[in-house]
Write a protein that holds these residues in place. Structure first.
Motif, PDB file in Angstrom:
ATOM      1  N   ILE A  97       0.737  -1.189   0.004  1.00 17.15           N
ATOM      2  CA  ILE A  97      -0.151   0.121   0.000  1.00 17.15           C
ATOM      3  C   ILE A  97       0.859   1.212  -0.118  1.00 17.15           C
ATOM      4  CG2 ILE A  97      -1.640   1.467   1.443  1.00 17.15           C
ATOM      5  CD1 ILE A  97      -2.886  -1.420   2.196  1.00 17.15           C
ATOM      6  N   ASN A  98       1.945   1.268   0.928  1.00 13.14           N
ATOM      7  CA  ASN A  98       2.892   2.462   0.822  1.00 13.14           C
ATOM      8  C   ASN A  98       3.467   2.872  -0.412  1.00 13.14           C
ATOM      9  OD1 ASN A  98       2.227   2.799   3.753  1.00 13.14           O
ATOM     10  ND2 ASN A  98       3.908   1.669   4.142  1.00 13.14           N
ATOM     11  N   GLY A 152      -0.591   9.939   1.265  1.00 13.38           N
ATOM     12  CA  GLY A 152      -1.408   9.123   0.709  1.00 13.38           C
ATOM     13  C   GLY A 152      -1.891   7.763   1.175  1.00 13.38           C
ATOM     14  N   ALA A 153      -0.945   7.328   1.770  1.00 18.47           N
ATOM     15  CA  ALA A 153      -1.132   6.086   2.582  1.00 18.47           C
ATOM     16  C   ALA A 153      -0.868   6.070   4.171  1.00 18.47           C
ATOM     17  CB  ALA A 153      -0.139   5.136   1.926  1.00 18.47           C
ATOM     18  N   ARG A 154      -0.594   7.230   4.652  1.00 21.47           N
ATOM     19  CA  ARG A 154      -0.415   7.354   5.970  1.00 21.47           C
ATOM     20  C   ARG A 154       0.880   6.548   6.363  1.00 21.47           C
ATOM     21  NH1 ARG A 154      -4.025  10.628   8.992  1.00 21.47           N
ATOM     22  NH2 ARG A 154      -5.571  11.782   7.751  1.00 21.47           N
ATOM     23  N   LEU A 167       0.461  13.520   8.677  1.00 19.65           N
ATOM     24  CA  LEU A 167       0.063  13.268   9.831  1.00 19.65           C
ATOM     25  C   LEU A 167       0.408  11.964  10.084  1.00 19.65           C
ATOM     26  CD1 LEU A 167      -3.449  15.049   8.932  1.00 19.65           C
ATOM     27  CD2 LEU A 167      -1.506  15.926  10.305  1.00 19.65           C
ATOM     28  N   SER A 168       0.905  11.024   9.625  1.00 12.56           N
ATOM     29  CA  SER A 168       1.171   9.708  10.187  1.00 12.56           C
ATOM     30  C   SER A 168       2.476   9.842  11.052  1.00 12.56           C
ATOM     31  CB  SER A 168       1.235   8.512   9.230  1.00 12.56           C
ATOM     32  OG  SER A 168       2.300   8.892   8.389  1.00 12.56           O
ATOM     33  N   ARG A 221       3.846   4.288   7.973  1.00 13.26           N
ATOM     34  CA  ARG A 221       4.447   4.571   9.192  1.00 13.26           C
ATOM     35  C   ARG A 221       6.030   4.389   9.184  1.00 13.26           C
ATOM     36  NH1 ARG A 221      -0.230   5.930  10.156  1.00 13.26           N
ATOM     37  NH2 ARG A 221      -1.176   5.126  12.154  1.00 13.26           N
TER      38      ARG A 221
END
Lengths: 202, 391
Positions: free
Chosen positions: A20-21, A166-168, A192-193, A170
């Motif tokens: 996803i990232n 886009g994927a927040r 924001l992540s 980590r």
């Protein structure tokens, strides 16, 4: 869990979260090409994404595209892998992982590959149970020296930024400073992540 | 949960429930996984050990995970069979709402179990409906519950908080098919669960919630789909309707307020109706019908208003202006899950009890939606900067 080194050229086995990232970074294809080694995905990962909404569907398509370009191969667990898999999914909630995370670790253990996984609990369980397993993160892949050399600092910084917003994505604590330096102060408030303390202190 | 002999029955049971939740027959499941139907039957009955590759195939088919099937704390309760009578084969709206209620309640209970939270229930005593006047029984039971909760004759300002905090009911406000006002189900493991329609205005939701408390009092073992236009008029429904009205608008309180509001007036006006509805937190129609029932207004009063220019939102705005109440639970319905569930999930993730993958599946969220939810809560917590440590 053994330490990850970017000069370790064993295959990467990537988890759902990492797929996803990388998809969100918009430079996944270039990253895989630069890394110059097969990226392995256990079939549990596309199965989880199949039929999903929004990001799930997009990443499912992306995996199919990576396969078509021969940048990724989708595999099934072997009998030994299935045994490890079962030991990681059956039991108490605190001691188990979701199927994608467990299958990624199981295959990496089975084939002595590098497991790419961001989830803190999965990394902790790997460290406790598989001391020889090398675990890397999405950030490690994006910031790999080979990727930086092939794409240049600016494109990698943009890819990192897109994965963050886009994927927040980590980011492991030990790479916070590097990430902050690369994406720059102006873009930081949008990420924001990243922990609030990291966004505030710069 | 290991697949040893002791657990075969339990695993079989979980597989059967997962198949039923997915709405798949044994024959279809067997065909889809290239398994003999007799094999699947034996697995579900705990007579044959299921192989890991079979569990994975079945999990994919049932849109769940092997971990969700074999996790010790996983809650395997499906409310759908209880609603079978209420769900027509072609009624997707009700089926979706029941599935949503099942998913939310199941996730909440599992998160509570994992976090070691013992939820306290404070349900009213069960009062089976007796022969005789159901309305009278409902009025008495509603007043009794009001006394027990220390409400006296005061208006109820926040029905959701009352249901959740005072009674310990699992209550969810989510957007569902507009024809459905609410769902009620009771299960020994989940407790009392209510789903209210976020698409309905606050006053109507209050009435639906109050109606469902009537079910909790009198007929908690019978699940209910409360439709906006119900087509049954059973004693149970009449009881819950009457209970709902009496709980939100107790007769004595309505009489008192009616006399205060209409003092000196010769006629019941729109302004009176709007002020009374606002005071009790019910719809204009509900308060007029209640006035009719209590003989404070003539029968047919509401119909008269309907024929003669109605009582509109614009009338209400003119009378109440800024007094029109905000809808405190509306904002929450835009979140991907409920606030309580989100907080439980964030705590389980923060304590590394559940991974992102486990939580996303449990809450039926996209991974990025889940990350956004967790980030939002982390940011809120960051504001406290650890100054307010709980013991």
């Amino acid at each position: 869990m053994a330490n990850f080194s970017s000069s370790d050229f064993r295959p990467y086995v990537i988890d759902t979260s990492v797929a996803i990232n990388l998809e969100a970074s918009h430079i996944a294809v270039e990253i895989f090409e630069a890394l110059g080694r097969p990226v392995v995905i256990v079939d549990t990962v596309p199965a989880e994404l199949e039929g999903g909404r929004g990001h799930g569907a997009k990443v499912h398509h992306a995996i199919a595209d990576w396969q078509r370009r021969s940048l990724a191969i989708v595999v099934q667990l072997s009998a030994a892998g299935n045994e490890t898999f079962e030991s990681l999914i059956a039991g108490s909630a605190a001691a188990t992982l979701d199927d994608g995370e467990a299958a990624t670790i199981a295959h990496a253990v089975d084939t002595a590959a590098i497991a790419v996984i961001d989830e803190a609990k999965a990394r902790k369980i790997s460290a406790e149970r598989f001391s020889a397993l090398v675990v890397a993160s999405s950030t490690d892949l994006i910031l790999d020296p080979l990727v930086l050399a092939a794409l240049g600092k600016d494109r990698v910084a943009d890819g990192l930024f897109y994965a963050l917003i886009g994927a927040r994505m980590r980011v492991p604590r030990e790479r916070h400073a590097e990430v902050v330096h690369l994406i720059g102060r102006e873009r930081l408030p949008q990420c924001l992540s990243l922990p609030a303390s990291v966004r505030r202190t710069t | 949960m290991t697949r040893d002999g002791r657990n075969l029955k339990q695993i079989g049971e979980r597989l059967r429930k997962a198949r039923e939740v997915a709405g798949i027959t044994q024959a279809d499941a067997a065909a889809e996984t290239s398994m003999a139907r007799t094999t699947l039957v034996a697995i579900e009955q705990g007579q044959r050990r299921v192989r890991m590759d079979e569990i994975q195939l079945l999990a994919r088919l049932y849109k769940t995970s092997a971990n969700a099937l074999l996790r010790d704390e996983a809650v395997h309760v499906d409310l759908t069979p209880r609603f079978r009578k209420a769900i027509n084969a072609d009624d997707d709206g009700i089926h979706e709402a029941v599935t949503l209620l099942s998913d939310l309640a199941r996730a909440e209970v599992e998160l509570e179990n994992i976090l070691g939270i013992k939820r306290s229930f404070n349900y009213p005593q069960e009062r089976p409906i007796l022969p005789g006047d159901v309305r009278q029984q409902a009025e008495q039971d509603a007043l009794e519950l009001r006394q027990k909760l220390g409400l006296g004759l005061a208006p109820i300002r926040d029905m959701i908080t009352l249901l959740e905090m005072d009674l310990g009911v699992r209550v969810y406000v989510r957007p569902i098919n507009p024809a459905i006002s609410g769902l009620f189900a009771y299960d020994d493991m989940l407790g009392a669960c209510i789903l209210l329609n976020a698409r309905h205005p606050l006053a109507r939701r209050n009435q639906s919630g109050s109606h469902e408390i009537g079910h909790l009092v009198a007929t908690r073992r019978s699940p209910e789909v409360l439709l906006e236009h119900p087509f049954t008029n059973s004693r149970e429904e009449r009881y819950s309707d009457a209970f709902g009205r009496a709980f939100l608008t107790p007769g004595r309180a309505v009489m008192q307020k009616f006399h205060e509001v209409t003092a000196g007036a010769a006629q019941l006006t729109r302004r009176h109706v709007i002020i009374l509805a606002h005071f009790f937190g019910v719809s204009r129609e509900a308060i007029v019908r209640r006035l009719e029932e209590l003989k404070l207004a003539r029968d047919g009063t509401w119909d008269w208003f309907e024929r003669n220019g109605k009582i509109t939102d614009e009338h209400e705005r003119q009378v109440l202006g800024d007094l029109k109440p905000a809808d405190p639970h509306k904002a929450e319905t835009d979140r991907p899950t409920t606030l309580r569930l989100a907080m439980l999930a964030a705590e389980a993730h923060h304590r590394e009890l559940l991974t992102e993958g486990q939580l996303a599946r449990m809450l039926k969220l996209d991974r990025v939606e889940l990350r956004a939810m967790l980030d939002g809560l982390e940011n809120e917590e960051g504001e406290a900067d650890g100054q307010l440590q709980l013991k």
